[in-house]
Design a protein around this motif. Sequence first.
Motif, PDB file in Angstrom:
ATOM      1  N   ARG A 189       0.828  -1.216   0.000  1.00  0.00           N
ATOM      2  CA  ARG A 189       0.000   0.000   0.000  1.00  0.00           C
ATOM      3  C   ARG A 189       0.851   1.250   0.000  1.00  0.00           C
ATOM      4  NH1 ARG A 189      -3.349  -2.999   3.657  1.00  0.00           N
ATOM      5  NH2 ARG A 189      -2.330  -1.982   5.430  1.00  0.00           N
ATOM      6  N   ARG A 190       1.932   1.223   0.771  1.00  0.00           N
ATOM      7  CA  ARG A 190       2.819   2.384   0.801  1.00  0.00           C
ATOM      8  C   ARG A 190       3.470   2.603  -0.559  1.00  0.00           C
ATOM      9  NH1 ARG A 190       6.013   1.609   6.602  1.00  0.00           N
ATOM     10  NH2 ARG A 190       4.272   2.216   7.956  1.00  0.00           N
ATOM     11  N   ALA A 191       3.879   1.515  -1.209  1.00  0.00           N
ATOM     12  CA  ALA A 191       4.486   1.631  -2.536  1.00  0.00           C
ATOM     13  C   ALA A 191       3.488   2.196  -3.541  1.00  0.00           C
ATOM     14  CB  ALA A 191       4.993   0.263  -2.991  1.00  0.00           C
ATOM     15  N   GLU A 192       2.226   1.755  -3.459  1.00  0.00           N
ATOM     16  CA  GLU A 192       1.197   2.271  -4.359  1.00  0.00           C
ATOM     17  C   GLU A 192       0.958   3.761  -4.141  1.00  0.00           C
ATOM     18  OE1 GLU A 192      -2.238  -0.059  -3.688  1.00  0.00           O
ATOM     19  OE2 GLU A 192      -1.438  -1.869  -4.631  1.00  0.00           O
ATOM     20  N   LYS A 193       0.946   4.188  -2.881  1.00  0.00           N
ATOM     21  CA  LYS A 193       0.742   5.606  -2.585  1.00  0.00           C
ATOM     22  C   LYS A 193       1.895   6.442  -3.125  1.00  0.00           C
ATOM     23  CE  LYS A 193      -2.085   4.989   1.581  1.00  0.00           C
ATOM     24  NZ  LYS A 193      -2.157   5.188   3.047  1.00  0.00           N
ATOM     25  N   ARG A 194       3.132   5.935  -2.957  1.00  0.00           N
ATOM     26  CA  ARG A 194       4.281   6.671  -3.484  1.00  0.00           C
ATOM     27  C   ARG A 194       4.211   6.764  -5.004  1.00  0.00           C
ATOM     28  NH1 ARG A 194       7.250   3.924   0.658  1.00  0.00           N
ATOM     29  NH2 ARG A 194       7.814   2.285  -0.834  1.00  0.00           N
ATOM     30  N   SER A 195       3.824   5.663  -5.652  1.00  0.00           N
ATOM     31  CA  SER A 195       3.721   5.653  -7.110  1.00  0.00           C
ATOM     32  C   SER A 195       2.643   6.625  -7.584  1.00  0.00           C
ATOM     33  CB  SER A 195       3.396   4.244  -7.609  1.00  0.00           C
ATOM     34  OG  SER A 195       4.421   3.335  -7.265  1.00  0.00           O
ATOM     35  N   ALA A 196       1.511   6.648  -6.870  1.00  0.00           N
ATOM     36  CA  ALA A 196       0.422   7.551  -7.237  1.00  0.00           C
ATOM     37  C   ALA A 196       0.849   9.005  -7.059  1.00  0.00           C
ATOM     38  CB  ALA A 196      -0.807   7.256  -6.390  1.00  0.00           C
ATOM     39  N   VAL A 198       3.921  10.213  -7.228  1.00  0.00           N
ATOM     40  CA  VAL A 198       4.892  10.549  -8.273  1.00  0.00           C
ATOM     41  C   VAL A 198       4.182  10.707  -9.611  1.00  0.00           C
ATOM     42  CG1 VAL A 198       6.873   9.709  -9.586  1.00  0.00           C
ATOM     43  CG2 VAL A 198       6.818   9.438  -7.106  1.00  0.00           C
ATOM     44  N   GLY A 199       3.228   9.802  -9.909  1.00  0.00           N
ATOM     45  CA  GLY A 199       2.501   9.857 -11.175  1.00  0.00           C
ATOM     46  C   GLY A 199       1.613  11.077 -11.280  1.00  0.00           C
TER      47      GLY A 199
END
Length: 207
Positions: A189-196, A198-199
Motif C-alpha cells: 500500500r505504501r508503494a502504491e501511494k508513493r507511485s500515485a 509521483v505519477g
Amino acid sequence: MSVLPLVFTSGWASGINAYAVVLLFGVLGVTGVSDEVPAALQRPDVLIVAGVLFLCEAVADKVPYVDSVWDAVHTVIRPVAGGVVAALLAGHQGSLPELAAGAVGGSTALLSHLVKAGMRIAVNTSPEPASNIVVSVLEDLGVAGIIAFAVFHPVAAAVIAGVLLAAGITLVIVLWSRIRRYLRRRRARRAEKRSAAVGGATVPPTG
C-alpha cells in the motif's frame, strides 16, 4: 528472600506497559501498602509523569495502527524502564547486584514487548477496532493484577509471568505467517501511494 522473582515479574510487566508499572509501584509505596517499593519510585514528580504518560498510552494503545506506532517508539523505552525499575528494586533490598537485576529486568521487558508488539500487529489485521480495545484493557488489567500480586507473592507472580511470556511467544510464532502477510500488504500500500504521488505530480515544462 531473593528479589529475583519480583525483578522478573516487573520486567515482564514493563514490556507491556512500563508507565503502569512505575505508577503502580509508586502508589503502593506512597500509600504504605508495601515496604518493598524504592523511594525513587514514590517521588511526586515520578508519579505525575508516569500518570500522564500512562493516560497517553491508555488512549494510543486502543486505536488500530496507532498502537503499533506507539509500540515501535517504545522498543527502547520499555526495556530501559524495565531495567531501571529492576535495578531500583535490587538496590532497595540488597539481595541481588543492581547490574544483574537491570539485565534481567531489561531483557525480560524486551521479550514481553516484542510479544506485545507482534500480537498487536496480528490484531490489526482485523478490520474492526473492538479487538484492540479488548486486548488493551486485558493487558492493563493483567499488569495491574500481577504487580499487586507480586508485591505480596513474588514467586507465584513470577511463575505466572513466565507462563504468560512463554504462551505469548508461542502464539506470536503461530501467528507469524498472518503477521508477515499483513506487513507485506502494508508495504504494498505504501508503494502504491508513493507511485500515485509521483505519477500525479506536475512536471514543469522545459525549454
